[in-house]
Scaffold this active site. Structure first.
Site, PDB file in Angstrom:
ATOM      1  N   GLY A  16       0.788  -1.234   0.000  1.00 50.57           N
ATOM      2  CA  GLY A  16       0.000   0.000   0.000  1.00 50.57           C
ATOM      3  C   GLY A  16       0.815   1.277   0.000  1.00 50.57           C
ATOM      4  O   GLY A  16       1.827   1.407  -0.696  1.00 50.57           O
TER       5      GLY A  16
ATOM      6  N   PHE B 222       5.757  -6.734   8.997  1.00 49.59           N
ATOM      7  CA  PHE B 222       5.530  -8.033   9.641  1.00 49.59           C
ATOM      8  C   PHE B 222       4.905  -8.943   8.596  1.00 49.59           C
ATOM      9  O   PHE B 222       3.693  -8.918   8.382  1.00 49.59           O
ATOM     10  CB  PHE B 222       4.592  -7.847  10.833  1.00 49.59           C
ATOM     11  CG  PHE B 222       4.687  -8.940  11.872  1.00 49.59           C
ATOM     12  CD1 PHE B 222       5.607  -9.968  11.770  1.00 49.59           C
ATOM     13  CD2 PHE B 222       3.841  -8.926  12.970  1.00 49.59           C
ATOM     14  CE1 PHE B 222       5.698 -10.971  12.732  1.00 49.59           C
ATOM     15  CE2 PHE B 222       3.912  -9.913  13.959  1.00 49.59           C
ATOM     16  CZ  PHE B 222       4.842 -10.931  13.833  1.00 49.59           C
ATOM     17  N   GLU B 223       5.731  -9.701   7.908  1.00 45.91           N
ATOM     18  CA  GLU B 223       5.263 -10.503   6.781  1.00 45.91           C
ATOM     19  C   GLU B 223       5.640 -11.969   6.946  1.00 45.91           C
ATOM     20  O   GLU B 223       6.591 -12.301   7.651  1.00 45.91           O
ATOM     21  CB  GLU B 223       5.850  -9.960   5.471  1.00 45.91           C
ATOM     22  CG  GLU B 223       5.402  -8.550   5.113  1.00 45.91           C
ATOM     23  CD  GLU B 223       3.917  -8.428   4.779  1.00 45.91           C
ATOM     24  OE1 GLU B 223       3.252  -9.480   4.586  1.00 45.91           O
ATOM     25  OE2 GLU B 223       3.418  -7.287   4.727  1.00 45.91           O
TER      26      GLU B 223
ATOM     27  N   ASP C  94       7.154  -7.515  14.620  1.00 48.07           N
ATOM     28  CA  ASP C  94       6.049  -6.723  15.145  1.00 48.07           C
ATOM     29  C   ASP C  94       6.515  -5.299  15.478  1.00 48.07           C
ATOM     30  O   ASP C  94       7.192  -5.075  16.480  1.00 48.07           O
ATOM     31  CB  ASP C  94       5.495  -7.410  16.398  1.00 48.07           C
ATOM     32  CG  ASP C  94       4.345  -6.644  17.033  1.00 48.07           C
ATOM     33  OD1 ASP C  94       3.901  -5.629  16.459  1.00 48.07           O
ATOM     34  OD2 ASP C  94       3.884  -7.069  18.108  1.00 48.07           O
TER      35      ASP C  94
ATOM     36  N   TYR D  21      -7.423   8.997   6.707  1.00 45.92           N
ATOM     37  CA  TYR D  21      -8.474   9.080   5.689  1.00 45.92           C
ATOM     38  C   TYR D  21      -9.686   9.762   6.301  1.00 45.92           C
ATOM     39  O   TYR D  21      -9.953   9.611   7.491  1.00 45.92           O
ATOM     40  CB  TYR D  21      -8.850   7.673   5.182  1.00 45.92           C
ATOM     41  CG  TYR D  21      -9.924   7.688   4.117  1.00 45.92           C
ATOM     42  CD1 TYR D  21      -9.676   8.283   2.881  1.00 45.92           C
ATOM     43  CD2 TYR D  21     -11.181   7.153   4.357  1.00 45.92           C
ATOM     44  CE1 TYR D  21     -10.668   8.322   1.899  1.00 45.92           C
ATOM     45  CE2 TYR D  21     -12.173   7.182   3.380  1.00 45.92           C
ATOM     46  CZ  TYR D  21     -11.906   7.774   2.151  1.00 45.92           C
ATOM     47  OH  TYR D  21     -12.888   7.824   1.185  1.00 45.92           O
TER      48      TYR D  21
ATOM     49  N   TYR E  29     -17.274   5.032   9.141  1.00 47.47           N
ATOM     50  CA  TYR E  29     -15.844   5.319   9.063  1.00 47.47           C
ATOM     51  C   TYR E  29     -15.476   6.515   9.940  1.00 47.47           C
ATOM     52  O   TYR E  29     -15.114   6.356  11.096  1.00 47.47           O
ATOM     53  CB  TYR E  29     -15.381   5.523   7.601  1.00 47.47           C
ATOM     54  CG  TYR E  29     -13.896   5.338   7.482  1.00 47.47           C
ATOM     55  CD1 TYR E  29     -13.348   4.101   7.164  1.00 47.47           C
ATOM     56  CD2 TYR E  29     -13.010   6.377   7.753  1.00 47.47           C
ATOM     57  CE1 TYR E  29     -11.975   3.900   7.111  1.00 47.47           C
ATOM     58  CE2 TYR E  29     -11.639   6.202   7.698  1.00 47.47           C
ATOM     59  CZ  TYR E  29     -11.129   4.969   7.373  1.00 47.47           C
ATOM     60  OH  TYR E  29      -9.777   4.783   7.336  1.00 47.47           O
TER      61      TYR E  29
ATOM     62  N   LEU F 211      -8.648   3.955  -1.568  1.00 45.95           N
ATOM     63  CA  LEU F 211      -8.106   2.990  -2.515  1.00 45.95           C
ATOM     64  C   LEU F 211      -8.414   1.577  -2.043  1.00 45.95           C
ATOM     65  O   LEU F 211      -8.739   1.354  -0.873  1.00 45.95           O
ATOM     66  CB  LEU F 211      -6.587   3.175  -2.643  1.00 45.95           C
ATOM     67  CG  LEU F 211      -6.140   4.424  -3.409  1.00 45.95           C
ATOM     68  CD1 LEU F 211      -4.648   4.661  -3.228  1.00 45.95           C
ATOM     69  CD2 LEU F 211      -6.463   4.307  -4.892  1.00 45.95           C
TER      70      LEU F 211
END
Length: 396
Positions: free
Chosen positions: A51, A73-74, A110, A224, A234, A272
């Site tokens: 992103g 963190f993947e 993390d 946002y 939201y 998006l």
């Protein structure tokens, strides 16, 4: 192995390494095509793998020749099991950065934890000395607080009453009515703890205390606002309280950085397709109509177009950073234009299962969703065998 998209509800369980590489290359080419930006040269991106965070890292590196450290963190791949999209994005980014002679290292763990903060700061001190830009782009639904050990979970709910409106299942194109129950008990507090500004402030304090921030360092977090249509779920819901907290934190960080001439900003970005937004009722329908309207007006942007414009037209113009009356940078300015919002509101009233493909851009929404996971990129042979075990060069 041959990797195909495997869906479970609004989540794709697989990711494609070659597609992720194509995504990164496409973004790099766009940034390079727009010319050099006189921006920061040593950059830390917290939440750097997908992103806006990934696009920020690409814009820093390929727009300003910056050395970058990315924190994320993947899930690493293993034989027969693809890694997460952010893993493959980061592997591709490092590969391209190193090919271009740019410093790029990554920290996987993390970011909320004290351990990863320390590991990152040690790396900065050892390799870069200091950083002059810190991007904070974490998007996690869960946070274990480093001081208390308590795990908090965020929720996306309205406050004070049931919210009912239209939504769309973007897989099937079915438009339906949905009702979302209001939050209860500790939902607001938990959501603010996960998605508010506390961790951002903790990062900035740790960096400053360690002497890892250069004089005049900037830090930017992403937020946002969105239209009146989505307000109850939201901006006026639980997540809105977290965004309010994040935006208030920018002023506190700016105060804390005064003695090194530093400043904190919140950039309000456009709507998006993200993994998170796909799961929020109402938002996919809004984005589908927004995409159609903005594409027709020649104003549509993805994450990299947004970040390139943020850097080139807001942060690094050589003058004061332009902000709104609440001190926020507004890169959602094209989305929130009166004519765009009026048109989306008109289409919203008309939207049905039967006409959505015509009045909205459901196909564009779906494509962007699959792109998040490395699928549906032109020039990629998805029937070809690929090696799923792709390393990130700086992570052993």
């Amino acid at each position: 192995m041959i990797i195909e998209p495997r869906m479970r509800g609004f989540i794709c369980l697989t990711a494609h390494p070659t597609g992720a590489e194509q995504n990164v290359k496409n973004q790099i080419e766009y940034v390079k095509s727009k010319g050099a930006i006189n921006g920061a040269k040593k950059v830390l991106v917290i939440g750097a793998s997908t992103g806006f965070g990934l696009s920020s890292r690409i814009t820093s590196a390929f727009g300003s020749d910056a050395s970058t450290i990315g924190v994320f963190f993947e899930k690493a791949p293993s034989e027969g099991k693809p890694g997460s999209p952010g893993w493959y994005n980061s592997a591709a980014f490092e590969k391209e950065a190193h090919k271009a002679g740019l410093y790029a290292k990554s920290v996987n763990g993390d970011a909320f934890s004290n351990e990863i903060k320390k590991q990152t700061i040690d790396l900065i001190k050892e390799d870069l000395g200091q950083v002059d830009l810190v991007i904070y782009s974490l998007a996690s639904p869960v946070r274990t607080h480093p001081d208390t050990g308590v795990t908090h979970r965020s929720v996306l709910k309205p406050i004070g009453g049931v919210f009912s409106n239209k939504t769309v299942d973007f897989h099937t194109g079915k438009v339906s009515e949905i009702s979302i129950e209001p939050c209860k008990d500790d939902d607001i507090e938990n959501t603010v703890t996960v998605m508010g500004g506390e961790d951002w402030a903790m990062w900035m304090k740790a960096l400053k205390d360690a002497g890892a921030l250069a004089d005049g360092a900037l830090t930017v977090a992403y937020s946002y606002i969105g239209p009146a249509l989505t307000e109850p779920v939201y901006r006026k819901g639980t997540i809105g309280r977290a965004k309010d907290h994040l935006e208030a934190t920018a002023f506190e960080i700016s105060d804390a950085l005064k003695d090194i001439n530093g400043k904190a900003f919140v950039s309000v970005n456009k709507a998006l397709v993200t993994q998170a937004s796909s799961a929020i009722p109402v938002i996919p329908l809004y984005i589908s109509l927004l995409y159609k309207t903005m594409k027709e007006a020649g104003l549509h942007e993805g994450t990299v177009e947004q970040m390139q414009r943020l850097y080139a037209d807001r942060l690094y113009t050589g003058g004061a950073v332009p902000v709104d009356e609440k001190g926020r940078i507004r890169i959602d300015d094209w989305e929130m234009r009166d004519d765009i919002q009026q048109r989306v509101a008109e289409l919203w009233e008309q939207a049905t299962t039967e006409n959505l493909n015509e009045i909205g851009d459901l196909e564009g929404y779906r494509k962007d969703f699959y792109n998040l996971f490395g699928f549906d990129y032109e020039g990629v042979d998805y029937k070809a065998d690929v090696n799923e075990v792709v390393p990130i060069e700086s992570i052993q």
